[in-house]
Design a protein around this motif. Structure first.
Motif, PDB file in Angstrom:
ATOM      1  N   HIS A 156       0.842  -1.204   0.000  1.00  0.00           N
ATOM      2  CA  HIS A 156       0.000   0.000   0.000  1.00  0.00           C
ATOM      3  C   HIS A 156       0.876   1.252   0.000  1.00  0.00           C
ATOM      4  O   HIS A 156       1.760   1.393   0.853  1.00  0.00           O
ATOM      5  CB  HIS A 156      -0.903   0.018   1.241  1.00  0.00           C
ATOM      6  N   THR A 159      -3.451   5.184  -2.238  1.00  0.00           N
ATOM      7  CA  THR A 159      -4.471   6.056  -1.666  1.00  0.00           C
ATOM      8  C   THR A 159      -3.928   7.467  -1.579  1.00  0.00           C
ATOM      9  O   THR A 159      -2.884   7.700  -0.956  1.00  0.00           O
ATOM     10  CB  THR A 159      -4.886   5.580  -0.254  1.00  0.00           C
ATOM     11  N   ARG A 216      -5.164   5.316  10.090  1.00  0.00           N
ATOM     12  CA  ARG A 216      -6.270   4.387   9.814  1.00  0.00           C
ATOM     13  C   ARG A 216      -6.258   3.921   8.357  1.00  0.00           C
ATOM     14  O   ARG A 216      -6.491   2.747   8.071  1.00  0.00           O
ATOM     15  CB  ARG A 216      -7.603   5.048  10.140  1.00  0.00           C
ATOM     16  N   LEU A 217      -5.977   4.845   7.450  1.00  0.00           N
ATOM     17  CA  LEU A 217      -6.049   4.495   6.030  1.00  0.00           C
ATOM     18  C   LEU A 217      -4.880   3.636   5.568  1.00  0.00           C
ATOM     19  O   LEU A 217      -5.030   2.843   4.634  1.00  0.00           O
ATOM     20  CB  LEU A 217      -6.130   5.768   5.186  1.00  0.00           C
ATOM     21  N   GLU A 275      -3.685   1.163   6.851  1.00  0.00           N
ATOM     22  CA  GLU A 275      -4.022  -0.243   7.091  1.00  0.00           C
ATOM     23  C   GLU A 275      -5.156  -0.726   6.169  1.00  0.00           C
ATOM     24  O   GLU A 275      -5.585  -1.879   6.274  1.00  0.00           O
ATOM     25  CB  GLU A 275      -4.451  -0.441   8.548  1.00  0.00           C
ATOM     26  N   LYS A 276      -5.649   0.144   5.304  1.00  0.00           N
ATOM     27  CA  LYS A 276      -6.816  -0.193   4.476  1.00  0.00           C
ATOM     28  C   LYS A 276      -6.477   0.027   3.000  1.00  0.00           C
ATOM     29  O   LYS A 276      -6.880   1.006   2.383  1.00  0.00           O
ATOM     30  CB  LYS A 276      -8.007   0.681   4.890  1.00  0.00           C
ATOM     31  N   ASP A 286     -15.577   4.856   5.448  1.00  0.00           N
ATOM     32  CA  ASP A 286     -14.612   3.778   5.223  1.00  0.00           C
ATOM     33  C   ASP A 286     -13.709   3.488   6.410  1.00  0.00           C
ATOM     34  O   ASP A 286     -13.218   2.363   6.547  1.00  0.00           O
ATOM     35  CB  ASP A 286     -13.759   4.090   3.989  1.00  0.00           C
ATOM     36  N   VAL A 287     -13.439   4.486   7.257  1.00  0.00           N
ATOM     37  CA  VAL A 287     -12.556   4.224   8.415  1.00  0.00           C
ATOM     38  C   VAL A 287     -13.187   4.620   9.737  1.00  0.00           C
ATOM     39  O   VAL A 287     -12.549   4.533  10.784  1.00  0.00           O
ATOM     40  CB  VAL A 287     -11.181   4.914   8.253  1.00  0.00           C
TER      41      VAL A 287
END
Length: 335
Positions: free
Chosen positions: A121, A175, A230-231, A233-234, A309-310
């Motif tokens: 990511h 992202t 947070r993002l 990890e997504k 989303d988070v």
């Protein structure tokens, strides 16, 4: 032991805070910075010095606009996640070369390195400035952003398009984060909160654009950091419902997403100045000036997608944020 997380621009404002937070969560962090002299290097050194004293932090003083140096960095460390915050900032046009070197060539080198290292990511900094001449408020990721009005904004829009192409061609999960007027302790001296505070504290005149009738979605740095952490990890997946004939700018068939991170609560610059005056106990001496080229009258973030989303959206009030900043300012400048 898990793989270290790469944070570029680690001696910068947001990069420093992100690195601190990741270290506090127990992550290993490799922090990269080239210490460009866009503002006082001493401030960057002070931030970096605090990081290098921490267990789990590895410092790398390198220039990512050099492709060989960037490849070597990835060869020496086994990264799985990358947070790319290094960039030449500022919407006011001065010299185009640093923007091309840092924001375009540096970003291309980062994409190439991430591709070959098969990074899980890549999270990268974009900017609310990509909304440019858009008149619709609040600014939404689903809006078309084809009219940047500063070179900085144009480079950030280019970054989003470059990342999308790598996500499409190579399946690299990316992202992009559109930050809205970030402020807080250890902030940049060229930004309004710091600049006004410093001038008022020293009894110097402040230049106020459009008589202070300018609205910004001021976002406290801790809220920005929370969104990033947070993002990261997504990692995004492609949207199976994406329609090429009627594309949504915020979604894609490729693993690429863009999010706003802003407070969704614009404040007038006049209110900001009054809060700084109260916190310092000093009155500002003002000079009204026109709105500079590249600036807009109002920004406001639609954070619907981020919240969905988070499960988080920025919420720190300007009153609390300014107080925290001025407390830090007084301590850092010993005044």
């Amino acid at each position: 032991m898990s793989s270290p997380i790469l944070v570029t621009g680690a001696a910068g404002f947001i990069g420093y805070h992100v690195s601190e937070r990741l270290l506090g969560l127990g992550h290993q962090v490799v922090g990269v910075d080239s210490f460009t002299p866009y503002y006082d290097i001493a401030l960057k050194e002070a931030r970096f010095g605090r990081l290098t004293s921490r267990n789990g932090f590895v410092a790398e003083r390198i220039d990512l606009s050099d492709p060989e140096v960037t490849r070597d960095l990835f060869g020496r460390h086994r990264f799985e996640r990358v947070i790319h915050l290094a960039a030449q900032p500022g919407v006011r046009f001065v010299d185009p070369q640093p923007y091309a070197s840092s924001n375009l060539m540096g970003f291309m080198n980062m994409l190439e390195a991430c591709r070959h290292a098969e990074i899980q990511h890549l999270v990268y900094a974009s900017s609310s400035s990509v909304y440019g001449a858009n008149r619709k408020l609040p600014f939404s990721e689903h809006d078309v952003t084809e009219h940047p009005i500063s070179l900085y904004a144009a480079t950030k829009k280019a970054n989003e398009m470059m990342a999308h192409s790598y996500a499409s061609l190579f399946g690299l999960p990316c992202t992009g984060l559109r930050f809205f007027t970030v402020y807080g302790p250890w902030g940049r001296p060229d930004m309004a909160v710091y600049k006004f505070t410093h001038a008022i504290a020293q009894g110097r005149e402040i230049e106020v654009a459009n008589a202070g009738k300018v609205w910004r979605d001021f976002t406290y740095v801790d809220d920005i950091v929370e969104g990033i952490v947070r993002l990261v990890e997504k990692a995004p997946a492609g949207d199976p419902d994406w329609n090429a004939e009627h594309p949504d700018p915020a979604t894609s068939a490729a693993p690429h997403r863009v999010y706003n991170i802003g407070n969704d609560s614009p404040e007038e610059v006049n209110h900001l100045i009054s809060l700084i005056e109260n916190a310092l106990g000093k009155q500002a001496t003002r000079a009204d000036v026109p709105l500079p080229p590249g600036d807009v009258l109002e920004t406001r973030a639609d954070v619907t997608d981020l919240r969905r989303d988070v499960g988080f959206a920025p919420s720190t009030s300007l009153e609390d944020g300014v107080k925290h900043f001025v407390d830090w300012y007084k301590d850092y400048h010993a005044c």
